[in-house]
Design a protein around this motif. Structure first.
Motif, PDB file in Angstrom:
ATOM      1  N   LEU A   1       0.958  -1.229  -0.011  1.00 39.34           N
ATOM      2  CA  LEU A   1       0.008  -0.070   0.363  1.00 39.34           C
ATOM      3  C   LEU A   1       0.886   1.322  -0.114  1.00 39.34           C
ATOM      4  O   LEU A   1       0.572   2.042  -0.718  1.00 39.34           O
ATOM      5  CB  LEU A   1      -0.960   0.203   1.070  1.00 39.34           C
ATOM      6  N   VAL A   2       1.822   1.265   0.744  1.00 37.97           N
ATOM      7  CA  VAL A   2       2.893   2.448   0.831  1.00 37.97           C
ATOM      8  C   VAL A   2       3.449   2.646  -0.557  1.00 37.97           C
ATOM      9  O   VAL A   2       3.634   3.723  -1.032  1.00 37.97           O
ATOM     10  CB  VAL A   2       3.831   2.125   1.948  1.00 37.97           C
ATOM     11  N   ARG A   3       3.702   1.316  -1.151  1.00 35.16           N
ATOM     12  CA  ARG A   3       4.308   1.624  -2.534  1.00 35.16           C
ATOM     13  C   ARG A   3       3.265   2.081  -3.551  1.00 35.16           C
ATOM     14  O   ARG A   3       3.653   2.755  -4.301  1.00 35.16           O
ATOM     15  CB  ARG A   3       4.814   0.071  -2.758  1.00 35.16           C
ATOM     16  N   LEU A   4       2.118   1.742  -3.401  1.00 34.78           N
ATOM     17  CA  LEU A   4       1.014   2.272  -4.328  1.00 34.78           C
ATOM     18  C   LEU A   4       0.935   3.803  -4.187  1.00 34.78           C
ATOM     19  O   LEU A   4       0.766   4.479  -5.143  1.00 34.78           O
ATOM     20  CB  LEU A   4      -0.255   1.365  -4.257  1.00 34.78           C
ATOM     21  N   ALA A   5       0.813   4.081  -2.834  1.00 40.75           N
ATOM     22  CA  ALA A   5       0.827   5.544  -2.512  1.00 40.75           C
ATOM     23  C   ALA A   5       1.807   6.449  -3.040  1.00 40.75           C
ATOM     24  O   ALA A   5       1.644   7.560  -3.856  1.00 40.75           O
ATOM     25  CB  ALA A   5       0.666   5.863  -1.178  1.00 40.75           C
ATOM     26  N   GLY A   6       3.042   5.928  -3.449  1.00 38.04           N
ATOM     27  CA  GLY A   6       4.083   6.602  -3.798  1.00 38.04           C
ATOM     28  C   GLY A   6       4.297   6.503  -5.400  1.00 38.04           C
ATOM     29  O   GLY A   6       4.948   7.402  -5.941  1.00 38.04           O
ATOM     30  N   THR A   7       3.251   5.881  -5.953  1.00 36.72           N
ATOM     31  CA  THR A   7       3.304   5.389  -7.296  1.00 36.72           C
ATOM     32  C   THR A   7       2.032   6.246  -8.078  1.00 36.72           C
ATOM     33  O   THR A   7       2.201   7.205  -8.904  1.00 36.72           O
ATOM     34  CB  THR A   7       3.196   4.116  -7.819  1.00 36.72           C
ATOM     35  N   ILE A   8       0.980   6.331  -7.650  1.00 40.71           N
ATOM     36  CA  ILE A   8      -0.358   6.588  -8.405  1.00 40.71           C
ATOM     37  C   ILE A   8      -1.212   7.093  -7.475  1.00 40.71           C
ATOM     38  O   ILE A   8      -2.111   8.233  -7.791  1.00 40.71           O
ATOM     39  CB  ILE A   8      -0.761   5.501  -9.501  1.00 40.71           C
ATOM     40  N   ASP A   9      -1.653   6.723  -6.300  1.00 40.77           N
ATOM     41  CA  ASP A   9      -3.098   6.778  -5.594  1.00 40.77           C
ATOM     42  C   ASP A   9      -2.942   7.323  -4.093  1.00 40.77           C
ATOM     43  O   ASP A   9      -3.568   7.035  -3.436  1.00 40.77           O
ATOM     44  CB  ASP A   9      -3.802   5.469  -5.613  1.00 40.77           C
ATOM     45  N   ALA A  10      -1.883   8.336  -4.006  1.00 44.50           N
ATOM     46  CA  ALA A  10      -1.614   8.772  -2.595  1.00 44.50           C
ATOM     47  C   ALA A  10      -2.640   9.484  -2.008  1.00 44.50           C
ATOM     48  O   ALA A  10      -2.963   9.301  -0.823  1.00 44.50           O
ATOM     49  CB  ALA A  10      -0.428   9.631  -2.731  1.00 44.50           C
ATOM     50  N   ALA A  11      -3.724  10.058  -2.803  1.00 40.55           N
ATOM     51  CA  ALA A  11      -4.960  10.702  -2.220  1.00 40.55           C
ATOM     52  C   ALA A  11      -5.966  10.023  -1.695  1.00 40.55           C
ATOM     53  O   ALA A  11      -6.430  10.319  -0.576  1.00 40.55           O
ATOM     54  CB  ALA A  11      -5.498  11.612  -3.288  1.00 40.55           C
ATOM     55  N   THR A  12      -5.901   8.674  -2.152  1.00 39.42           N
ATOM     56  CA  THR A  12      -6.627   7.737  -1.421  1.00 39.42           C
ATOM     57  C   THR A  12      -6.222   6.777  -0.805  1.00 39.42           C
ATOM     58  O   THR A  12      -6.845   5.763  -0.047  1.00 39.42           O
ATOM     59  CB  THR A  12      -7.438   6.998  -2.795  1.00 39.42           C
ATOM     60  N   GLY A  13      -4.629   6.936  -0.473  1.00 45.45           N
ATOM     61  CA  GLY A  13      -4.045   5.918   0.366  1.00 45.45           C
ATOM     62  C   GLY A  13      -4.378   5.812   2.046  1.00 45.45           C
ATOM     63  O   GLY A  13      -4.607   4.727   2.243  1.00 45.45           O
ATOM     64  N   PRO A  14      -4.756   6.995   2.532  1.00 48.52           N
ATOM     65  CA  PRO A  14      -5.229   6.677   3.974  1.00 48.52           C
ATOM     66  C   PRO A  14      -6.538   5.679   3.909  1.00 48.52           C
ATOM     67  O   PRO A  14      -6.641   4.974   4.835  1.00 48.52           O
ATOM     68  CB  PRO A  14      -5.581   8.090   4.571  1.00 48.52           C
ATOM     69  N   TYR A  15      -7.580   6.069   3.012  1.00 54.19           N
ATOM     70  CA  TYR A  15      -8.692   5.232   2.705  1.00 54.19           C
ATOM     71  C   TYR A  15      -8.445   3.846   2.391  1.00 54.19           C
ATOM     72  O   TYR A  15      -9.071   2.929   3.256  1.00 54.19           O
ATOM     73  CB  TYR A  15      -9.649   5.835   1.839  1.00 54.19           C
TER      74      TYR A  15
END
Length: 469
Positions: free
Chosen positions: A48-62
């Motif tokens: 999830l951390v890797r995903l947030a750094g690539t494309i979807d940070a704004a939705t990362g906490p959700y």
């Protein structure tokens, strides 16, 4: 008013919202955005951390919240959507409470009940995305602000700051609500309240700032499908938020009447509707940000103004208007429980394709998707419905979780990767009599050279074909 009325002002909207939104909760299958939520929520925290750094940070906490939720409740359609149902139920209750404090008990009750019957409330309560949670937090933060302004105390300001931080982490654009809060604070009496508001807001903004910075760098990729806003888009916004043109028009008319009736008391709810819309519209003239559902959090405040208008007539009359609004929205209520795609006449039947593949697959079968890199998430749709029973993904080189993305990397030499497959299930977006002609590039060449079409099935929005070597 008696204690019974004070309880009813929040309990009745909450119960009605819960009853409406759980009805047909799993009627519409997960759509593309919800498939992205499922894909993210079922990954490890590191992924999830890797995903947030690539494309979807704004939705990362959700996504992180949903990761914990799925671990407890599972990933069925109902389980994935239940947090949104509960959030909208809470938002309805808080709308009633806020309405009581700003416009009176009857206005609060009618506002909450109106919110409950809007098709848009059901639409986003029945979606595994952060919009319902953002709506809850927007109303909660506003209730806490009103409390802090009327009964100052550091405990109340701290609670407001926490709600504001949670709002920003859930939905960055919802922080445009701060403009309305600023108006309320600046028009309140007492300089001390204004300084305390600033002190409460600053830590929330500092907490959210790193997320906003990373998300800003991902905007081009995340919102590449969004166009710059046009003035005409404002006219369709009420219908888009209410998920019904006629109900949206009714809501706007009632809200205008309620604002006129409330006078100065309409300042906070009116600003909470108009300023976020105006700020996103102005920003959308320069950068592609205008997506109507991003503004769903303003709807409770519009309902509050409408509730004030309904409170001007005897209670039976106000309830009659609510019933009329509910009846006008019934066709849209039914439609959104069939599909979450837009237009409603263009559903994507991932489940239907999965059933076809499940019924006909054999050991050694492979599956190929076209297009692979699209927002339709053809691979996620089949994976969700078939899980480990799906055919081998013949062209998969690196999965989305490993590369920190929502899309996989495919084989550069498709012919070689397909060499061991006796049969291939080809899943293609759209309706095609000959699906092989719809596959472009080396992938299409490899399929056409080595396979023939044995059978074709067409489902809404998708075509699936069985190819035999």
């Amino acid at each position: 008013m008696s204690d019974r009325w004070h309880r009813a002002v929040w309990l009745a909207p909450a119960l009605l919202t819960l009853g409406v939104t759980v009805t047909g909760l799993d009627g519409a299958q997960l759509w593309r955005d919800e498939l992205a939520t499922w894909s993210a929520a079922t990954r490890s925290v590191d992924d999830l951390v890797r995903l947030a750094g690539t494309i979807d940070a704004a939705t990362g906490p959700y996504y992180l919240f949903m990761h914990g939720w799925v671990a407890l409740a599972g990933d069925s359609v109902v389980a994935l959507r239940l947090p949104s149902v509960l959030a909208m139920t809470g938002a309805a209750a808080l709308t009633g409470l806020l309405g009581r404090r700003l416009a009176g008990t009857r206005a609060g009750l009618l506002a909450g009940l109106l919110f409950a019957v809007l098709p848009g409330t059901s639409r986003y309560a029945q979606e595994a995305r952060p919009y319902a949670l953002a709506t809850l937090l927007a109303v909660l933060a506003t209730v806490l602000l009103v409390d802090a302004l009327h009964r100052p105390g550091w405990g109340r300001w701290a609670a407001y700051a926490a709600a504001l931080a949670a709002l920003g982490l859930t939905h960055l654009i919802a922080l445009t609500l701060l403009a309305a809060h600023a108006v309320a604070v600046l028009t309140a009496r007492g300089d001390r309240r204004r300084w305390r508001w600033v002190v409460a807001v600053l830590p929330a903004l500092l907490l959210v700032a790193p997320l906003a910075y990373v998300a800003r760098g991902q905007r081009g990729r995340q919102l590449q499908w969004v166009d710059l806003v046009r003035p005409a888009d404002l006219t369709t916004l009420p219908g888009g938020l209410a998920q019904s043109t006629v109900v949206g028009g009714l809501l706007v008319g009632l809200a205008a009447l309620g604002a006129a009736r409330l006078g100065r008391r309409a300042l906070l709810p009116g600003a909470a509707v108009l300023l976020p819309v105006l700020l996103l519209f102005v920003a959308g003239l320069v950068v592609p940000l205008w997506v109507p559902r991003y503004l769903i959090f303003v709807v409770p405040f519009g309902c509050l103004l409408a509730g004030a208008a309904l409170a001007a007539v005897p209670l039976p009359g106000g309830l009659a208007v609510l019933v009329a609004a509910g009846l006008l929205g019934l066709p849209d209520q039914a439609a959104l429980r069939r599909t979450h795609e837009w237009p409603r006449s263009a559903p994507i039947d991932y489940q239907g394709v999965a059933r076809i593949v499940a019924a006909g697959q054999r050991p050694g079968d492979a599956v190929v998707y076209s297009p692979r890199h699209s927002w339709l998430f053809l691979d996620l749709g089949l994976e969700y419905h078939l899980r480990r029973d799906r055919p081998r993904d013949a062209l998969l080189v690196e999965g989305p979780a490993r590369r920190g993305d929502l899309w996989a990397v495919e084989c550069a030499r498709p012919a070689e990767c397909l060499a061991g497959a006796p049969r291939v299930w080809l899943v293609v977006s759209g309706r095609h009599a000959d699906p092989l002609t719809a596959v472009a590039g080396a992938k299409g060449d490899a399929l056409r050279d080595a396979f023939t079409v044995t059978q074709v099935w067409q489902r809404p929005g998708l075509t699936v074909a069985l190819l035999t070597r």
